[in-house]
Design a protein around this motif. Structure first.
Motif, short mmCIF file in Angstrom:
data_model
loop_
_atom_site.label_atom_id
_atom_site.label_comp_id
_atom_site.label_asym_id
_atom_site.label_seq_id
_atom_site.Cartn_x
_atom_site.Cartn_y
_atom_site.Cartn_z
N ARG A 133 57.53 -3.14 13.95
CA ARG A 133 58.02 -4.28 14.75
C ARG A 133 58.86 -5.23 13.91
O ARG A 133 59.81 -5.83 14.41
CB ARG A 133 56.83 -5.00 15.38
N LYS A 134 58.50 -5.39 12.65
CA LYS A 134 59.31 -6.25 11.76
C LYS A 134 60.71 -5.67 11.57
O LYS A 134 61.67 -6.41 11.32
CB LYS A 134 58.62 -6.40 10.41
N LEU A 135 60.83 -4.36 11.70
CA LEU A 135 62.14 -3.72 11.54
C LEU A 135 62.96 -3.80 12.83
O LEU A 135 64.12 -3.40 12.84
CB LEU A 135 61.96 -2.25 11.14
N GLY A 136 62.33 -4.30 13.90
CA GLY A 136 63.06 -4.47 15.15
C GLY A 136 62.72 -3.46 16.22
O GLY A 136 63.33 -3.46 17.30
N PHE A 137 61.73 -2.59 15.97
CA PHE A 137 61.33 -1.60 16.95
C PHE A 137 60.19 -2.15 17.81
O PHE A 137 59.44 -3.03 17.39
CB PHE A 137 60.88 -0.31 16.27
N ASP A 138 60.03 -1.59 19.01
CA ASP A 138 58.94 -2.00 19.89
C ASP A 138 57.59 -1.51 19.37
O ASP A 138 56.56 -2.06 19.70
CB ASP A 138 59.16 -1.47 21.31
N GLY A 139 57.64 -0.45 18.58
CA GLY A 139 56.42 0.11 18.03
C GLY A 139 56.73 1.33 17.19
O GLY A 139 57.91 1.69 17.00
N GLN A 154 67.81 1.84 5.73
CA GLN A 154 68.58 0.62 5.49
C GLN A 154 67.82 -0.60 6.01
O GLN A 154 67.83 -1.66 5.38
CB GLN A 154 69.95 0.73 6.16
N LEU A 155 67.16 -0.43 7.14
CA LEU A 155 66.36 -1.52 7.70
C LEU A 155 65.20 -1.87 6.77
O LEU A 155 64.88 -3.04 6.58
CB LEU A 155 65.82 -1.13 9.08
N LEU A 156 64.59 -0.83 6.20
CA LEU A 156 63.48 -1.06 5.26
C LEU A 156 63.96 -1.88 4.06
O LEU A 156 63.28 -2.79 3.60
CB LEU A 156 62.90 0.27 4.79
N GLN A 157 65.14 -1.53 3.57
CA GLN A 157 65.69 -2.25 2.41
C GLN A 157 66.07 -3.68 2.78
O GLN A 157 65.83 -4.62 2.00
CB GLN A 157 66.90 -1.48 1.88
N ASP A 158 66.61 -3.87 3.99
CA ASP A 158 67.03 -5.21 4.43
C ASP A 158 65.86 -6.15 4.62
O ASP A 158 65.98 -7.36 4.42
CB ASP A 158 67.82 -5.10 5.75
N HIS A 159 64.72 -5.60 5.03
CA HIS A 159 63.56 -6.44 5.38
C HIS A 159 62.49 -6.45 4.29
O HIS A 159 61.38 -6.94 4.54
CB HIS A 159 62.94 -5.95 6.69
N THR A 160 62.81 -5.94 3.10
CA THR A 160 61.82 -5.87 2.04
C THR A 160 61.15 -7.22 1.76
O THR A 160 59.92 -7.30 1.60
CB THR A 160 62.46 -5.36 0.73
N ALA A 161 61.93 -8.29 1.72
CA ALA A 161 61.39 -9.62 1.39
C ALA A 161 60.39 -10.11 2.43
O ALA A 161 59.52 -10.93 2.13
CB ALA A 161 62.53 -10.62 1.26
N GLU A 162 60.49 -9.61 3.66
CA GLU A 162 59.61 -10.06 4.73
C GLU A 162 58.29 -9.28 4.80
O GLU A 162 57.36 -9.68 5.51
CB GLU A 162 60.32 -9.92 6.08
N LEU A 163 58.23 -8.18 4.08
CA LEU A 163 57.06 -7.30 4.18
C LEU A 163 55.91 -7.77 3.31
O LEU A 163 56.11 -8.31 2.22
CB LEU A 163 57.45 -5.86 3.77
N THR A 164 54.71 -7.56 3.81
CA THR A 164 53.50 -7.86 3.03
C THR A 164 53.33 -6.78 1.97
O THR A 164 53.98 -5.73 2.03
CB THR A 164 52.27 -7.87 3.94
N PRO A 165 52.45 -6.98 0.99
CA PRO A 165 52.21 -5.94 -0.03
C PRO A 165 51.83 -4.60 0.58
O PRO A 165 52.32 -3.54 0.12
CB PRO A 165 51.06 -6.54 -0.85
N SER A 166 50.99 -4.60 1.61
CA SER A 166 50.59 -3.34 2.25
C SER A 166 51.78 -2.69 2.93
O SER A 166 51.95 -1.46 2.89
CB SER A 166 49.48 -3.60 3.28
N GLU A 167 52.63 -3.50 3.56
CA GLU A 167 53.81 -2.96 4.24
C GLU A 167 54.82 -2.43 3.23
O GLU A 167 55.49 -1.43 3.51
CB GLU A 167 54.43 -4.05 5.12
#
Length: 291
Positions: free
Chosen positions: A61-67, A10-23
């Protein structure tokens, strides 16, 4: 670790717009084999997605995790929650019954499981294990759990015909120490353990490993805790549209190993099979076809 209660997917889907092409490419790989894809090592995941390891870390980290380790912890917690609620497995597969026949729907899932399992099998490890199983100088022990005992029985029945010195551990864990007495660094122990993982099998593997026994594990995509002490581990996808897991992908690897071991020992195994058939004939336990 992120305090959110959302699933990683769900986090991956929520943050899709923020991700780079590689991400995004990395996210796609994770979602295609969720959650197993995220439980492999960071180097393997990066290689599978065709990205760098720093890309994996940045996305976590973009998803909110420390790593990345924290992201993996979240995935393991999701798996643990699923294991605690086995009835929910069937609910997750409920679809429109009019879509297709249940037999074909189930078969399609199993075929997909087998395909993805084969894609992840380490062929060098497969060859090594086949040689171990074919070596009659190495005593072979086999054991399975409540559900996987049928898989263990299948391997045992064929190995016993192909080569000597094969033992199937008894049903009761209380007598397993008696088998352990004869196990040493020359022995091979094959264990089958899928969710819900069985503590007595893990203890057996730990003690055997401490005695120098080579431990071969067949487990699901998440991986039994036995993997921590196993020398070789085969992971098969097991999820199916049922309250029960499917072990067909695991059985595929088992049957392939049986075929390879028989081929490696063909002359000797041929003699054993001929002798066995002679015994069947003399005792009339089985009738020849057509009689």
């Amino acid at each position: 670790m992120t305090p959110t209660t959302k699933l990683v997917k769900q986090l991956l889907q929520d943050h899709t717009a923020e991700l780079t092409p590689s991400e995004r490419q990395l996210a796609s790989v994770l979602l295609q084999d969720y959650p197993m894809g995220g439980l492999q090592s960071i180097t393997k995941l990066a290689s599978s997605a065709g990205v760098s390891t720093p890309t994996v870390i940045r996305m976590a980290r973009k998803l909110g995790f420390d790593g990345f380790p924290d992201l993996q912890d979240a995935l393991r917690e999701e798996v643990a929650a699923q294991i605690k609620q086995p009835l929910s497995k069937r609910d997750a597969w409920m679809v429109d019954d009019s879509a297709e026949h249940p037999l074909m729907r189930f078969a399609q899932v199993v075929w997909t499981n087998m395909r993805h399992t084969l894609e992840r099998v380490d062929t060098e490890m497969f060859d090594t294990v086949a040689k171990l199983l074919a070596d009659k100088s190495r005593p072979l022990y086999v054991v399975g759990g409540r559900i996987t005992r049928s898989n263990a029985d299948y391997l045992f029945n064929h190995m016993q015909i192909i080569r000597p010195n094969v033992t199937m551990l008894g049903n009761s864990a209380n007598v397993w120490p008696q088998y352990l007495l004869d196990m040493d660094k020359n022995s091979v122990l094959v264990i089958f353990d899928i969710r819900r993982y069985e503590a007595h099998l893990e203890k057996l593997a730990q003690i055997a490993s401490e005695r120098g026994v080579t431990v071969v594990l067949f487990t699901d995509q998440w991986g039994s805790p036995i993997g921590r002490c196993a020398d070789y581990t085969f992971n098969g996808l097991v999820e199916a549209p049922s309250s029960w897991d499917s072990t067909m992908a695991i059985l595929l690897i088992v049957e392939a190993l049986i075929a390879e071991v028989q081929d490696a020992r063909w002359e000797e195994s041929k003699e054993r099979i001929e002798e066995l058939e002679s015994m069947f004939s003399s005792t009339r336990l089985f009738r020849n076809q057509g009689n």
